[in-house]
Design a protein around this motif. Sequence first.
Motif, short mmCIF file in Angstrom:
data_model
loop_
_atom_site.label_atom_id
_atom_site.label_comp_id
_atom_site.label_asym_id
_atom_site.label_seq_id
_atom_site.Cartn_x
_atom_site.Cartn_y
_atom_site.Cartn_z
N TRP A 97 1.42 6.05 -2.57
CA TRP A 97 1.75 7.43 -2.20
C TRP A 97 2.69 8.13 -3.18
CZ3 TRP A 97 -1.00 9.81 1.44
CH2 TRP A 97 -1.80 9.00 2.23
N LEU A 148 -4.25 12.10 -3.24
CA LEU A 148 -4.32 11.84 -1.81
C LEU A 148 -5.65 11.20 -1.44
CD1 LEU A 148 -3.17 12.12 1.07
CD2 LEU A 148 -4.14 14.43 1.11
N PHE A 149 -6.74 11.73 -1.98
CA PHE A 149 -8.05 11.15 -1.72
C PHE A 149 -8.11 9.69 -2.15
CE2 PHE A 149 -12.20 9.97 -3.42
CZ PHE A 149 -12.96 10.02 -2.25
N TRP A 195 -7.87 4.61 -7.66
CA TRP A 195 -6.49 5.08 -7.65
C TRP A 195 -5.86 4.90 -9.02
CZ3 TRP A 195 -1.67 3.14 -8.66
CH2 TRP A 195 -0.59 3.89 -8.21
N GLN A 219 0.82 -1.22 0.00
CA GLN A 219 0.00 0.00 0.00
C GLN A 219 0.86 1.26 0.00
OE1 GLN A 219 -3.16 0.00 -0.45
NE2 GLN A 219 -3.81 -2.05 0.12
N CYS A 223 -5.69 7.59 -2.35
CA CYS A 223 -4.89 6.80 -1.41
C CYS A 223 -5.69 6.51 -0.14
CB CYS A 223 -3.62 7.53 -1.01
SG CYS A 223 -2.38 7.62 -2.28
N LEU A 224 -6.31 7.56 0.39
CA LEU A 224 -7.05 7.42 1.64
C LEU A 224 -8.32 6.60 1.48
CD1 LEU A 224 -6.59 11.05 3.02
CD2 LEU A 224 -5.35 8.97 3.69
N ALA A 225 -8.94 6.66 0.29
CA ALA A 225 -10.15 5.90 0.03
C ALA A 225 -9.86 4.40 -0.01
CB ALA A 225 -10.80 6.36 -1.27
N GLY A 226 -8.64 4.05 -0.39
CA GLY A 226 -8.24 2.65 -0.40
C GLY A 226 -8.85 1.84 -1.54
#
Length: 189
Positions: free
Chosen positions: A85, A147-148, A158, A81, A150-153
Amino acid sequence: MLAKRALSIAGGLAVLGWPFAVWLALTYPELHILLPILALCFVLRLCALRGKTGALSRAFKGLALAGAVLCIASIWMREAQLLLWYPVVVNAVMLTLFGSSLFSRMTIVERLARWREGELPPEGVRYTRKVTQIWCFFFLFNGSVSLFTCLAGNIHWWTLWNGMVSYLLMGLLFACEWLVRQRVRRRYE
């Protein structure tokens, strides 16, 4: 010379292929073998940039190093993961590079324009400053969406954003800027 060209091509492929290689590595765990290959591509990119100077070269060296470190950390920590980034890092570095140049005597876009065109009239200098500001907004927006994702997973979001949409938007921005530049040139000639 040929070896340096090959290194440059390998590094460029690593950057362009990054989103798809990450998608493959995260979706299919048996393809984690891609991580050392990606790390090697980034190291080769770093080698290809050796000896080059200037702010842009330093930024590209830093990005190659960041890519290699993320790959190696992902292998070592067994946490793929971390690879997500890299686009956030790219946008942050580019925003810093372009944004900081707004506070210097010459913006990064002006430097690139002078490298290609030679001397610029005052209108050209003002124009390059505006273009630099637009790129700053692009990197801020693109980095925020990266970034969103990445954070959403969600690996599919992505990959879609970082592997296609952001490249399309960047190409559109390049094309629009080129068209506007032609109009500005004709007006002042």
